[in-house]
Design an enzyme around this catalytic site. Structure first.
Site, PDB file in Angstrom:
ATOM      1  N   ARG A 102       0.845  -1.209   0.000  1.00 24.27           N
ATOM      2  CA  ARG A 102       0.000   0.000   0.000  1.00 24.27           C
ATOM      3  C   ARG A 102       0.872   1.247   0.000  1.00 24.27           C
ATOM      4  O   ARG A 102       1.841   1.327   0.755  1.00 24.27           O
ATOM      5  CB  ARG A 102      -0.856   0.046   1.276  1.00 24.27           C
ATOM      6  CG  ARG A 102      -1.977  -0.929   1.272  1.00 24.27           C
ATOM      7  CD  ARG A 102      -3.086  -0.592   2.232  1.00 24.27           C
ATOM      8  NE  ARG A 102      -2.765   0.160   3.432  1.00 24.27           N
ATOM      9  CZ  ARG A 102      -3.688   0.629   4.257  1.00 24.27           C
ATOM     10  NH1 ARG A 102      -4.963   0.439   4.016  1.00 24.27           N
ATOM     11  NH2 ARG A 102      -3.349   1.287   5.347  1.00 24.27           N
ATOM     12  N   THR A 106      -1.735   7.265  -0.284  1.00 32.50           N
ATOM     13  CA  THR A 106      -3.056   7.031  -0.901  1.00 32.50           C
ATOM     14  C   THR A 106      -3.742   5.758  -0.404  1.00 32.50           C
ATOM     15  O   THR A 106      -4.936   5.559  -0.631  1.00 32.50           O
ATOM     16  CB  THR A 106      -2.906   6.884  -2.425  1.00 32.50           C
ATOM     17  OG1 THR A 106      -2.090   5.714  -2.669  1.00 32.50           O
ATOM     18  CG2 THR A 106      -2.225   8.099  -3.044  1.00 32.50           C
ATOM     19  N   ASP A 197       0.228  -1.764  12.259  1.00 36.71           N
ATOM     20  CA  ASP A 197       0.775  -2.272  10.993  1.00 36.71           C
ATOM     21  C   ASP A 197       1.308  -3.687  11.208  1.00 36.71           C
ATOM     22  O   ASP A 197       2.318  -3.887  11.875  1.00 36.71           O
ATOM     23  CB  ASP A 197       1.890  -1.344  10.504  1.00 36.71           C
ATOM     24  CG  ASP A 197       2.324  -1.710   9.092  1.00 36.71           C
ATOM     25  OD1 ASP A 197       2.680  -2.893   8.869  1.00 36.71           O
ATOM     26  OD2 ASP A 197       2.296  -0.834   8.216  1.00 36.71           O
ATOM     27  N   ASP A 200       4.954  -4.490  10.046  1.00 43.71           N
ATOM     28  CA  ASP A 200       5.960  -3.850  10.905  1.00 43.71           C
ATOM     29  C   ASP A 200       6.074  -4.569  12.243  1.00 43.71           C
ATOM     30  O   ASP A 200       7.173  -4.764  12.771  1.00 43.71           O
ATOM     31  CB  ASP A 200       5.600  -2.381  11.148  1.00 43.71           C
ATOM     32  CG  ASP A 200       5.875  -1.517   9.929  1.00 43.71           C
ATOM     33  OD1 ASP A 200       6.483  -2.014   8.958  1.00 43.71           O
ATOM     34  OD2 ASP A 200       5.467  -0.340   9.947  1.00 43.71           O
TER      35      ASP A 200
END
Ligand code: PRP
Ligand code: URA
Length: 205
Positions: A102, A106, A197, A200
């Site tokens: 991603r 955006t 995330d 991550d």
């Protein structure tokens, strides 16, 4: 088309620790494996079987074995955190990879890699922990269908109503399996309450 949400006390327990921001990457990977096992069982309840006659030590017996091979397609990179339970549980599993990322501004997914085994006649499970806007999942499912897959499911750990809506309208034939169906997205398209995330946290980046 259907949405299946895991209902099991162990799933609730594992999800709470996965969501906890103090959970460190090593523990996070173990928890991802555990919830992946529960999802792998849930998402494969309807796998076709065929009869196999065998001899027990005492008498003949006709049992059931899996009829078709299974293909697991993790969406890179976070989907790798869900792959191992499927490899450990299913004897004849092949793996395909779809790489999507991603854009941080955006939230639109960009494709950077694709390597798939032959898919005709197989049962395909596309796995990615987070179903947020649904852009990555819808894109990956299209890629896998274009490569010949006819019978697919999508398996995630956390879904949002927006993501489910996107996948259901683009791929009404694909059932979605999730461990938690959350409230919605924030203005950066992260799931709330979510777990942050996933990639991550899995890889400590
Ligand atoms: C995350 C996640 C999904 C995607 C979901 O990946 O693993 O692939 O976001 O978001 P969407 O539903 O809005 O498309 P990310 O792009 O952060 O890449 P990563 O797996 O490399 O961390
Ligand atoms: N990707 C993630 O890893 N987490 C989110 O909440 C949304 C997309």
């Amino acid at each position: 088309m259907s949405l299946h949400v895991l209902k099991h006390p162990l799933a609730a327990h594992v999800m709470t620790h996965l969501r906890d921001k103090t959970t460190r990457p090593a523990t996070f990977r173990t928890l991802a494996y555990q919830i992946g096992q529960l999802l792998a069982i849930e998402a494969t309840r309807d796998l076709a079987t065929k009869e196999k006659p065998i001899e027990t030590p005492l008498e003949p017996f006709t049992g059931q074995v899996l009829a078709r091979s299974l293909v697991i397609v993790p969406i890179l990179r976070a989907g790798l955190g869900m792959m191992q339970p499927f490899l450990d549980l299913f004897p004849d599993v092949s793996v395909g990879y779809v790489g999507l990322e991603r854009d941080h501004e955006t939230a639109v997914a960009r494709s950077y890699y694709c390597k798939l085994p032959p898919l005709a006649g197989t049962r395909v499970l596309v796995v990615d922990p987070m179903l947020a806007t649904g852009g990555s999942a819808a894109n990956a499912l299209s890629v896998v269908k274009e490569a010949g897959a006819k019978e697919l499911s999508f398996v995630c750990i956390v879904s949002s109503p927006e993501g489910v809506e996107t996948v259901q309208s683009a791929h009404p034939d694909v059932p979605i399996f999730t461990a938690a169906h959350d409230r919605g997205l924030n203005d950066r398209k992260y799931i709330l309450p979510g777990l942050g995330d996933f990639g991550d946290r899995l890889y400590g980046t």
